[in-house]
Design a protein around this motif. Sequence first.
Motif, PDB file in Angstrom:
ATOM      1  N   TYR A   1      31.560 -57.763 -42.587  1.00 36.86           N
ATOM      2  CA  TYR A   1      30.834 -58.397 -43.668  1.00 36.86           C
ATOM      3  C   TYR A   1      29.895 -59.463 -43.118  1.00 36.86           C
ATOM      4  CZ  TYR A   1      29.908 -59.165 -48.482  1.00 36.86           C
ATOM      5  OH  TYR A   1      29.279 -59.188 -49.688  1.00 36.86           O
TER       6      TYR A   1
ATOM      7  N   SER B   1      25.890 -59.225 -43.140  1.00 36.55           N
ATOM      8  CA  SER B   1      25.123 -60.209 -43.891  1.00 36.55           C
ATOM      9  C   SER B   1      24.114 -60.902 -42.983  1.00 36.55           C
ATOM     10  CB  SER B   1      26.050 -61.221 -44.549  1.00 36.55           C
ATOM     11  OG  SER B   1      26.843 -61.845 -43.582  1.00 36.55           O
TER      12      SER B   1
ATOM     13  N   ARG C   1      21.247 -58.838 -43.064  1.00 33.99           N
ATOM     14  CA  ARG C   1      20.836 -58.568 -44.455  1.00 33.99           C
ATOM     15  C   ARG C   1      21.043 -57.108 -44.835  1.00 33.99           C
ATOM     16  NH1 ARG C   1      20.040 -62.818 -46.924  1.00 33.99           N
ATOM     17  NH2 ARG C   1      19.459 -64.568 -45.655  1.00 33.99           N
TER      18      ARG C   1
ATOM     19  N   HIS D   1      28.003 -52.850 -56.606  1.00 35.23           N
ATOM     20  CA  HIS D   1      27.729 -52.146 -57.845  1.00 35.23           C
ATOM     21  C   HIS D   1      26.807 -50.953 -57.621  1.00 35.23           C
ATOM     22  CE1 HIS D   1      27.799 -52.046 -62.162  1.00 35.23           C
ATOM     23  NE2 HIS D   1      26.507 -51.856 -62.174  1.00 35.23           N
TER      24      HIS D   1
ATOM     25  N   MET E   1      39.120 -70.928 -46.812  1.00 30.41           N
ATOM     26  CA  MET E   1      38.171 -71.474 -47.772  1.00 30.41           C
ATOM     27  C   MET E   1      38.784 -72.621 -48.562  1.00 30.41           C
ATOM     28  SD  MET E   1      35.880 -69.741 -46.665  1.00 30.41           S
ATOM     29  CE  MET E   1      34.567 -70.607 -47.498  1.00 30.41           C
TER      30      MET E   1
ATOM     31  N   ARG F   1      20.194 -61.112 -60.351  1.00 30.79           N
ATOM     32  CA  ARG F   1      21.441 -60.384 -60.138  1.00 30.79           C
ATOM     33  C   ARG F   1      22.551 -61.150 -60.850  1.00 30.79           C
ATOM     34  NH1 ARG F   1      24.540 -59.790 -54.634  1.00 30.79           N
ATOM     35  NH2 ARG F   1      26.239 -58.454 -55.317  1.00 30.79           N
TER      36      ARG F   1
ATOM     37  N   VAL G   1      22.918 -56.152 -63.999  1.00 30.91           N
ATOM     38  CA  VAL G   1      24.291 -56.583 -64.261  1.00 30.91           C
ATOM     39  C   VAL G   1      25.250 -55.730 -63.443  1.00 30.91           C
ATOM     40  CG1 VAL G   1      25.989 -57.110 -66.043  1.00 30.91           C
ATOM     41  CG2 VAL G   1      23.567 -57.004 -66.620  1.00 30.91           C
ATOM     42  N   GLU G   2      26.175 -56.400 -62.785  1.00 31.81           N
ATOM     43  CA  GLU G   2      27.257 -55.671 -62.119  1.00 31.81           C
ATOM     44  C   GLU G   2      28.547 -56.206 -62.690  1.00 31.81           C
ATOM     45  OE1 GLU G   2      27.013 -56.611 -57.985  1.00 31.81           O
ATOM     46  OE2 GLU G   2      24.841 -56.539 -58.025  1.00 31.81           O
TER      47      GLU G   2
ATOM     48  N   THR H   1      33.614 -64.624 -53.284  1.00 31.52           N
ATOM     49  CA  THR H   1      34.033 -65.466 -52.176  1.00 31.52           C
ATOM     50  C   THR H   1      33.507 -64.923 -50.852  1.00 31.52           C
ATOM     51  OG1 THR H   1      36.053 -65.924 -53.383  1.00 31.52           O
ATOM     52  CG2 THR H   1      36.006 -66.574 -51.083  1.00 31.52           C
ATOM     53  N   VAL H   2      33.706 -63.623 -50.650  1.00 37.63           N
ATOM     54  CA  VAL H   2      33.258 -63.045 -49.388  1.00 37.63           C
ATOM     55  C   VAL H   2      31.745 -63.203 -49.255  1.00 37.63           C
ATOM     56  CG1 VAL H   2      33.068 -60.919 -48.092  1.00 37.63           C
ATOM     57  CG2 VAL H   2      35.181 -61.442 -49.267  1.00 37.63           C
ATOM     58  N   GLU H   3      31.045 -62.949 -50.352  1.00 37.75           N
ATOM     59  CA  GLU H   3      29.592 -63.005 -50.283  1.00 37.75           C
ATOM     60  C   GLU H   3      29.092 -64.429 -50.046  1.00 37.75           C
ATOM     61  OE1 GLU H   3      26.183 -61.357 -53.084  1.00 37.75           O
ATOM     62  OE2 GLU H   3      27.844 -59.953 -52.902  1.00 37.75           O
TER      63      GLU H   3
ATOM     64  N   THR I   1      30.809 -66.842 -48.687  1.00 30.76           N
ATOM     65  CA  THR I   1      31.249 -67.268 -47.364  1.00 30.76           C
ATOM     66  C   THR I   1      30.267 -66.826 -46.295  1.00 30.76           C
ATOM     67  OG1 THR I   1      33.553 -67.088 -48.038  1.00 30.76           O
ATOM     68  CG2 THR I   1      33.128 -67.132 -45.691  1.00 30.76           C
ATOM     69  N   SER I   2      29.744 -65.612 -46.462  1.00 32.66           N
ATOM     70  CA  SER I   2      28.852 -65.090 -45.441  1.00 32.66           C
ATOM     71  C   SER I   2      27.476 -65.756 -45.492  1.00 32.66           C
ATOM     72  CB  SER I   2      28.687 -63.588 -45.621  1.00 32.66           C
ATOM     73  OG  SER I   2      27.912 -63.337 -46.765  1.00 32.66           O
ATOM     74  N   ARG I   3      27.245 -66.572 -46.493  1.00 33.24           N
ATOM     75  CA  ARG I   3      25.987 -67.315 -46.666  1.00 33.24           C
ATOM     76  C   ARG I   3      24.774 -66.399 -46.788  1.00 33.24           C
ATOM     77  NH1 ARG I   3      27.016 -71.939 -47.379  1.00 33.24           N
ATOM     78  NH2 ARG I   3      28.812 -72.987 -46.483  1.00 33.24           N
ATOM     79  N   ALA I   4      24.993 -65.176 -47.178  1.00 36.16           N
ATOM     80  CA  ALA I   4      23.863 -64.263 -47.340  1.00 36.16           C
ATOM     81  C   ALA I   4      23.877 -63.690 -48.737  1.00 36.16           C
ATOM     82  CB  ALA I   4      23.943 -63.153 -46.310  1.00 36.16           C
TER      83      ALA I   4
ATOM     84  N   ASN J   1      33.545 -75.696 -51.943  1.00 37.82           N
ATOM     85  CA  ASN J   1      32.689 -75.069 -50.939  1.00 37.82           C
ATOM     86  C   ASN J   1      31.203 -75.157 -51.296  1.00 37.82           C
ATOM     87  OD1 ASN J   1      34.493 -73.815 -48.821  1.00 37.82           O
ATOM     88  ND2 ASN J   1      35.443 -73.031 -50.683  1.00 37.82           N
TER      89      ASN J   1
ATOM     90  N   TRP K   1      29.517 -73.853 -53.907  1.00 38.06           N
ATOM     91  CA  TRP K   1      28.905 -72.585 -54.292  1.00 38.06           C
ATOM     92  C   TRP K   1      28.334 -72.596 -55.705  1.00 38.06           C
ATOM     93  CZ3 TRP K   1      33.667 -69.512 -52.123  1.00 38.06           C
ATOM     94  CH2 TRP K   1      33.587 -69.507 -50.723  1.00 38.06           C
TER      95      TRP K   1
ATOM     96  N   ARG L   1      18.029 -67.963 -54.859  1.00 38.51           N
ATOM     97  CA  ARG L   1      16.691 -68.388 -54.453  1.00 38.51           C
ATOM     98  C   ARG L   1      15.728 -68.444 -55.620  1.00 38.51           C
ATOM     99  NH1 ARG L   1      15.953 -65.247 -48.859  1.00 38.51           N
ATOM    100  NH2 ARG L   1      17.912 -65.922 -47.955  1.00 38.51           N
TER     101      ARG L   1
END
Lengths: 283, 316, 433
Positions: free
Chosen positions: A134, A138, A141, A227, B68, C38, C67-68, C80-82, C84-87, C107, C109, C318
Amino acid sequence: MKKRWDQVGWNEVKRIKWKEIGWYLLVIMITIPFIFPLIWIIAAAFKTQAQIVASPPIWIFKPTLNNFKSVFMEQDFARFLWNSSVVAVASTVLSLLLGLPAAYSISRYKQQTLGVFILVARLMPGISFLMPWYILFSKIRMVDTFSALIASHMLVALPLIVWIMINYFDGLPRELEESARVDGCSIQTAFLRILLPISGPGIITATTLSFLFSWNNFMFSLVLSTHRTKTLPIAIYNFVSYAEVSWGNVMAAAVVIITPAIILTMIFQRYVIKGLTVGAVKG
Amino acid sequence: MKEVRLIKAAPAFTEVITLSAKKPFRVNQLIEKNIKWLFPLPTGLFIFLMMIFPVLYTFYVSLTDWDMISGGRISFIGLDNYVNLLKEPRFFNSIKLTLYFTIMAVGIEVVLGVAIALILNRDFRGKNLVKLILLLPMVATPVAIGLAWTLFYEPTIGLGNYALKLLGLPASQWLGSSKMVIPSLALVDIWEWTPMITLIVLAGLASLPQEAFEAALVDGATPLQIIRDVTLPLLRPTILIALVLRCIDALKTFDIIYVMTTGGPGFASETLNIYAYNLSFNYFRFGAASAALVALFTLVLACNLLVLWMRKTYEL
Amino acid sequence: MISKKRLSRGMFLTIFILSLMAIIAISIGAAPKQVTLRFVAANHPYTDVIKPLIPEFEKKTGMKVNVENYEENQLTQKLTVEFTSRASTVDVFMTRPLQEGRLFYKNGWYHKLNQYLPAAGWDWADYPKSIVEAVTLNREVYAIPIVTEWKTLFYRKDLFAAANLKVPTTLEELEAAAKKLHNPEKDMYGIVSRGQRGAAVTQFSSYLYSFGGDFIKDGKCVIDSPEAVEAFKYYGRLLHDYGPPGVTNMSWPQAQALFASGKVAMWTDASVLIAGIIDPGKSVVADQVGVAIFPAGPAGARPFQVVPWSVAVAAQSRQKDAALEFLKWATSKQVAKTAQLNGLTMARTSVWNDPEIVKQLYPGLAESANLTGPIAVPYDRPLMTAVGEARDAIGEVIVKAIETGGQADIASLAKIAAGKVDVLLVRAGEGPN
């Protein structure tokens, strides 16, 4: 006429008819437990919720297509079907492209270290890859893309293909290429033009299995699919955790997922058996 | 031979690429010389990036306190995660369950699988159909299978209890009971993977030397004696390899357990794989999760080494 | 023989290039021409309501909203995973203040919302104070509440009438009613409530409070207090003796399915779940559902009332202006009214006073809300960062209690669990001062 030993053991001693019938009954008794759950799933997919939860179970009923209708109309299963296919096909094709030359080289030059190195991928618990992947994806990208998912599935497919093909190439006589080489053919040409064309059975085995494993993969897709790239196994899992448990829909979805795998297995039965037992039997 | 010469005349793949360099021959030769490195290179790179990097990364994270909960700062804490794991009852519980599940499932699979293979080992009408049926549980998507079995195990409406009732046995809670949950999950695994043992053994049987059997027949041995004294000893290496393959996969079982119980009830089916998953993706304690994963990897490796050692020691 | 099966070099090359191109094309996708937001949502009735309304918003603003939706635990995981990865590319997301609020806040977020609250048309005053507090940490508002829910008792009117029972007002009466209506021979079970490890904790909480217990006091976990132990025993006994088989694997979907199929007489869970049992398409007992306030225990009736879901803007987004615009719309009075008309219980005060809505509410629901409000506890799980792991630790005690009918040595089990939670509190810097 010389008999094979295995025919001798049973056929000669047990000539008597009723013993033969008893033996067939035994085979049927062995087979039923393996096929029954699948038949039950398929039957349930055509039942109404009430018929599924009925106790005692209903064996004869008027089939309904409602479950499939709601799976495809309300749940967008067609898209998940497409996603699963894209990922499975792409990961298989790419793994073949990378894996065939590698298997050839490992087989011909006895690069066993490399072979073991690739095999370790099979030993590793898949979960340990997920978080690092992951982060890796990331950074470049690639998280919300099919590429990430395809790459992850390739880690299952590639070792599989390499190992099946090493086994296959090992079984091919070296003289074939050597005579080509004597005629001045380069190794690449010999590989592409001589070896690959006669490797059909091995390639079919590798391709079928690689496709099946990708098609069935749950763990990697659970974390890496989003999704947009949701594959069938994830879709059916989400299905259950959402709102009420509609068993009919779940079973219909299960049928949608399982059917391609079953059809593929029917067509390539011989190759699938080869692939699953490869390496276990030293021929 | 004519065919081969024809091929030679065609411009090679690599030649096409190097045409512009006007030194096609030399570059082509370079590739040709190093083909034993160039051919496996893409695969090697890919495996390195996708596997070795994650493994090294997992080792590294297992030595840090990354989670975390405390704000995501990462600092090196040496072996603390491992020490903490050793103090955690859930960790030992998960190891115990992993072994329990694996031994129960694989043990029964091997016995059943070999037995079925011995029965099927003759030519008969419909052999291919039987083989196909045996293949299906293996190729059917585990998630879908897990869900279907969840319905079978459903205590009030499931077929499981209906079958027990027909047999005059008391109803079971199946996945709902701490005692029954692992056997219930193992049964699914047995259903899925017994055929693999059967197919491997069948293939092994076909490759056995005929002479031994002929000799035994000449000696007047009964079929059962042949199986015990000739077939099984000859099959030992095949069975052993099948056992190892199954052990590796059973130790890592994830899909059906995650789908059917997510480790419940309580922690009664939380195997090491599920525990590690919970640690990293539900508790977000990446350091501790990595340590658990290293433990799982060690377990899988140890299982393999053990079998290999047994093989050497007893000359199986 | 060879020439027939030949895979020509050209083919090889073509496949290679084509598949590479395909992958590149897939990963790049169509280049966005307009603002595309998103929105990551949960599998929740609110999502079902808002989805068909989004085209309206898109038409008004010219934005595109993707929408997801994910199951709640998967949602937390994904986010969380997303993050955390900062991307992350998430702009707006649904979030559970009690579950991940502290984790995400800590954190960084969440995009802090204080400065935007006075904005015209948002009517921040429409939210009751307790609800605002639920999404505030260190005086910073990090999300906008969507719905509220409170602990309720659902029961079968027909069965109660037939057995000549009145609706239980105390936990003793609840147990007695469960006993009387429990008839497993006929596939009828007295009561159901969640028994699945982590999921059970929120529904157990009201029992815990009503026995006089609590999760955390002054930075220490107190689920090993004598009151809490009594609550564990009661809950375990209730579900063991009068609950359905397999209850220790049940979260709300399973419990709801059981009630909807008419196999259980009572169900204690969050009010929002009423939607699934009064819908005639999903429930065979749709016209027989009674709603009551949670019964009183030794410490009185202390049901929870919480903000289970809110919407937030991602700090990593962004396009925050666009995200905020969507947030404003998604939490507007108009959307809230539509949602309330669809059977949700929204967090805004105004929707509860709207006569058009009051007329439509399920009988007993508004009353139970009004009765619960003043006595409610504003949380249904321990207030801490490591909620997930703490829930599992406490949930294990619940499962053991149910499995043994409250006969196990609950006191020591609870002590072990409390010890685990204490460790988590200290690690997150939330321990005793």
